[in-house]
Design an enzyme around this catalytic site. Structure first.
Site, PDB file in Angstrom:
ATOM      1  N   ASP A 271      -5.451   2.806  -3.797  1.00 45.29           N
ATOM      2  CA  ASP A 271      -6.750   2.737  -3.118  1.00 45.29           C
ATOM      3  C   ASP A 271      -6.999   3.915  -2.178  1.00 45.29           C
ATOM      4  OD1 ASP A 271      -4.926   1.875  -1.251  1.00 45.29           O
ATOM      5  OD2 ASP A 271      -5.984   0.021  -0.728  1.00 45.29           O
ATOM      6  N   ARG A 272      -5.943   4.647  -1.810  1.00 45.40           N
ATOM      7  CA  ARG A 272      -6.153   5.799  -0.930  1.00 45.40           C
ATOM      8  C   ARG A 272      -6.221   7.095  -1.728  1.00 45.40           C
ATOM      9  NH1 ARG A 272      -2.790   5.254   4.669  1.00 45.40           N
ATOM     10  NH2 ARG A 272      -3.537   3.176   5.201  1.00 45.40           N
TER      11      ARG A 272
ATOM     12  N   SER B 289       0.814  -1.222   0.000  1.00 45.93           N
ATOM     13  CA  SER B 289       0.000   0.000   0.000  1.00 45.93           C
ATOM     14  C   SER B 289       0.845   1.270   0.000  1.00 45.93           C
ATOM     15  CB  SER B 289      -0.953  -0.048   1.187  1.00 45.93           C
ATOM     16  OG  SER B 289      -1.856   1.011   1.132  1.00 45.93           O
ATOM     17  N   HIS B 290       0.743   2.043   1.054  1.00 46.20           N
ATOM     18  CA  HIS B 290       1.381   3.357   1.145  1.00 46.20           C
ATOM     19  C   HIS B 290       2.770   3.271   1.763  1.00 46.20           C
ATOM     20  CE1 HIS B 290      -0.894   2.112   4.556  1.00 46.20           C
ATOM     21  NE2 HIS B 290      -0.048   2.787   5.323  1.00 46.20           N
TER      22      HIS B 290
ATOM     23  N   ASP C 298      -2.158   6.645  -3.337  1.00 46.55           N
ATOM     24  CA  ASP C 298      -1.042   5.954  -2.688  1.00 46.55           C
ATOM     25  C   ASP C 298      -0.406   4.889  -3.580  1.00 46.55           C
ATOM     26  OD1 ASP C 298      -3.081   4.061  -2.576  1.00 46.55           O
ATOM     27  OD2 ASP C 298      -2.332   3.201  -0.711  1.00 46.55           O
TER      28      ASP C 298
ATOM     29  N   LYS D   3     -11.304   0.125  -1.355  1.00 46.38           N
ATOM     30  CA  LYS D   3     -11.366   1.570  -1.452  1.00 46.38           C
ATOM     31  C   LYS D   3     -10.713   1.969  -2.770  1.00 46.38           C
ATOM     32  CE  LYS D   3      -7.466   1.837   1.713  1.00 46.38           C
ATOM     33  NZ  LYS D   3      -7.377   1.081   2.949  1.00 46.38           N
TER      34      LYS D   3
ATOM     35  N   ASP E 101      -0.701   1.693  -4.107  1.00 47.41           N
ATOM     36  CA  ASP E 101      -1.523   0.768  -4.896  1.00 47.41           C
ATOM     37  C   ASP E 101      -2.844   1.376  -5.361  1.00 47.41           C
ATOM     38  OD1 ASP E 101      -2.392   0.854  -2.245  1.00 47.41           O
ATOM     39  OD2 ASP E 101      -3.284  -1.142  -2.355  1.00 47.41           O
TER      40      ASP E 101
HETATM   41  C1  G1P Z   1      -4.243   1.134   8.229  1.00 47.46           C
HETATM   42  C2  G1P Z   1      -5.423   2.079   8.341  1.00 47.46           C
HETATM   43  C3  G1P Z   1      -6.689   1.368   7.942  1.00 47.46           C
HETATM   44  C4  G1P Z   1      -6.535   0.786   6.539  1.00 47.46           C
HETATM   45  C5  G1P Z   1      -5.279  -0.084   6.472  1.00 47.46           C
HETATM   46  C6  G1P Z   1      -5.016  -0.573   5.059  1.00 47.46           C
HETATM   47  O1  G1P Z   1      -4.419   0.048   9.116  1.00 47.46           O
HETATM   48  O2  G1P Z   1      -5.553   2.603   9.653  1.00 47.46           O
HETATM   49  O3  G1P Z   1      -7.768   2.262   7.997  1.00 47.46           O
HETATM   50  O4  G1P Z   1      -7.643   0.007   6.199  1.00 47.46           O
HETATM   51  O5  G1P Z   1      -4.150   0.656   6.912  1.00 47.46           O
HETATM   52  O6  G1P Z   1      -4.826   0.479   4.169  1.00 47.46           O
HETATM   53  P1  G1P Z   1      -3.716  -0.037  10.561  1.00 47.46           P
HETATM   54  O7  G1P Z   1      -2.243   0.116  10.355  1.00 47.46           O
HETATM   55  O8  G1P Z   1      -4.254   1.130  11.346  1.00 47.46           O
HETATM   56  O9  G1P Z   1      -4.140  -1.359  11.122  1.00 47.46           O
HETATM   57 ZN    ZN Z   2      -3.206   1.384  -0.399  1.00 46.62          ZN
END
Ligand code: G1P
Ligand code: ZN
Length: 541
Positions: free
Chosen positions: A281-282, A113-114, A277, A376, A279
């Protein structure tokens, strides 16, 4: 083609978290590590024989090699067909769409992800089920169980496939369909939104800057924003996906997308700024001089979604993760539709979306989406905002002000204490959990606790329950704090503290000033100084 059985042994810690299995890249690169987990996925879903899957990733370091490994293993496990994005690229929402569109048996998405990418950064593997959404807890638990008893995996010894151009390839008996990562997703967006109105907006001189952060949305944003909607070339910046995201942190928030924030707060700001981000989705949304918190963005989108053709019939309901502010609930109340509060993580929205109980969902962590996919979707949020702006012909700041006047304002901020030694983080949380019952009535600084609990969720669709989903503390006067441990970190523990203060008639003071009494109360009652030796968070969003 002979299938090779490779002897292996269980590897500790292959337990998927909030969003799949996430580890340091070098861990994934260890012998058998990726293979063990992929075999555990197949074993957990009753094997891959005769099945069809989507495979793709965000292009980060090790993406290409991992895709070749997964293709070989899918073929050796007897899969019938795999759809893979060109060069192995697929954004997470586009992968979700492909799974649904092609009615596959699920998909494997490679991303952290990010989180930053690179040999010394992060990698991740996630399985999505046939509805296109992240595997629910029951399925990820089966994967973990499978990983604990794994003694071998199967693969082929074949050369790498050339995934450079769309077309049909074969790997053993399996068909590999290389698809353009953008085109089906683009068609879906064109159905949901009024591209003509949006083209009119841009033709009328409305300006935008989309920062793809050298991550996967570059090609998507180029095609849709600059190609379909006619934004001038250069409106999409950092558009080429790179294995290390250009050395940056591909997380669309005011901290990591600072250059965009600086631009939007400057005299040269375009009308609209956005980022996505690693991938895709954000999302981050920012108007000229006006940052939109993800919680507010969800509320504004819910209140105005009917202005886009795909949502013209209205929404069935709105869902938000528990730490997300209650702003969307107020919109749902006003619209007379249901609102849902779920644990953190997109997987909890899946049942509500499948059952038609919720149409739009969101998380405070820059995630918004709808029932068009089961993830998302960053670019979707950007396009819905643009559609709304095209219809309302107001600025982002005007739309926000109007929203707060109508519904009141939920001032909101999240503080992250990262890389806390795991034992200290658990000590802090356990101590606080033990105090919850006695908190109501106690005063900390200016604030008195009215209610406190540990969040549990009972899924209204399948009746499953999830416990220990975070500590919630409410105070007199409309303030709420939430504390939880991150489930996506790869080093130590991250304590997330979420602050929210509702004002019926917004005072207009800064978020920092409005939230200060709440922050001080929570730091005191959580004994942050004493237990973790820190009262200043590493990241504030
Ligand atoms: C974090 C975010 C959550 C999101 C997830 C995946 O998870 O808080 O909202 O769904 O990344 O992108 P966390 O690290 O808080 O468990
Ligand atoms: Zn992501």
């Amino acid at each position: 083609m002979t299938v090779e059985t490779v002897q292996s042994a269980p590897i500790e810690g292959q337990k998927p978290g909030t969003s799949g299995l996430r580890k340091k890249t070098r861990i994934f690169m260890q012998p058998h590590y990726l293979e063990n987990f992929v075999q555990s996925i197949f074993n957990a879903i009753g094997g891959a024989a005769g099945k069809r899957f989507v495979v793709g990733g965000d292009g980060r370091y090790f993406n290409k090699e991992a895709i070749q490994t997964i293709l070989r293993m899918a073929a050796a496990n007897g899969a019938h067909e795999v759809l893979v994005g060109t060069e192995g690229l697929l954004s997470t929402p586009a992968a979700s769409h492909l799974i649904r569109l092609n009615k596959t048996n699920g998909g494997i998405i490679l991303s952290a992800s990010h989180n930053p990418g690179g040999i010394d950064e992060d990698f991740g593997v996630k399985f999505n089920t046939p509805n296109g959404g992240p595997a629910p807890e029951a399925v990820t638990a089966r994967m973990f169980e499978a990983s604990k008893v794994l003694d071998s995996y199967v693969t082929l010894s074949t050369p790498d496939l050339d995934l450079g151009t769309p077309g049909k390839l074969r790997l053993g008996d399996m068909v590999v369909r290389v698809v353009d990562p953008v085109s089906d997703y683009r068609d879906l967006m064109a159905k949901l939104f009024d591209f003509e109105a949006m083209r009119g907006l841009l033709a009328g001189g409305f300006t935008l800057c989309f920062d793809a952060m050298h991550a996967v949305t570059g090609p998507y944003a180029k095609t849709i924003l600059e190609g379909d909607l006619g934004a001038p070339e250069g409106s999409v910046i950092n558009a080429v996906p790179l294995p290390d995201f250009g050395g940056g942190h591909p997380d669309p928030n005011p901290i990591w997308a600072k250059p965009l924030m600086d631009l939007m707060m400057s005299g040269d700001a375009p009308d609209f700024g956005a980022a996505s981000d690693g991938d895709g989705d954000r999302n981050m949304i920012v108007g000229r001089g006006a940052y939109v918190t993800p919680s507010d963005s969800l509320a504004v989108l819910a209140a105005n979604a009917h202005l886009a053709p795909g949502y013209a019939d209205g929404l069935a309901g709105v869902a938000r993760s528990m730490p997300t502010s209650g702003a969307a609930d107020r919109v749902a109340d006003a619209l007379g539709i249901a609102s849902f509060e779920t644990p953190t993580g997109w997987k909890f929205f899946g049942n509500l979306l499948d059952a038609g109980k919720a149409t739009i969902c969101g998380e405070e962590s820059a995630g918004t989406g709808s029932d068009h996919v089961r993830e998302k979707d960053g670019l979707w949020a950007v396009l819905l905002w643009l559609n709304i702006l095209a219809v309302r012909k107001q600025s982002v700041a005007e739309i926000l002000d109007d929203h707060w006047t109508r519904y009141g304002r939920n001032y909101y901020s999240r503080h992250d204490f990262e890389a806390v030694p795991s034992d200290k983080a658990h000590q802090l949380m356990d101590r606080l959990a033990g105090m919850l019952a006695d908190l109501p009535g106690q005063t900390f600084g200016e604030l008195t606790v009215s209610k406190a609990d540990e969040f549990s969720y009972l899924d209204p669709v399948d009746g499953s329950s999830s416990h220990n989903q975070g500590l919630r503390i409410w105070f007199d006067g409309g303030a709420r704090a939430v504390l939880r441990l991150s489930g996506t970190g790869t080093e130590g523990a991250t304590i997330r503290v979420y602050f929210e203060q509702y004002q019926d008639a917004p005072s207009g003071a800064s978020t920092e000033a409005v939230l200060r009494p709440l922050r001080e109360a929570v730091l005191t009652l959580g004994a942050f100084e004493h237990i973790v030796g820190r009262t200043t968070p590493g990241v504030v969003t």
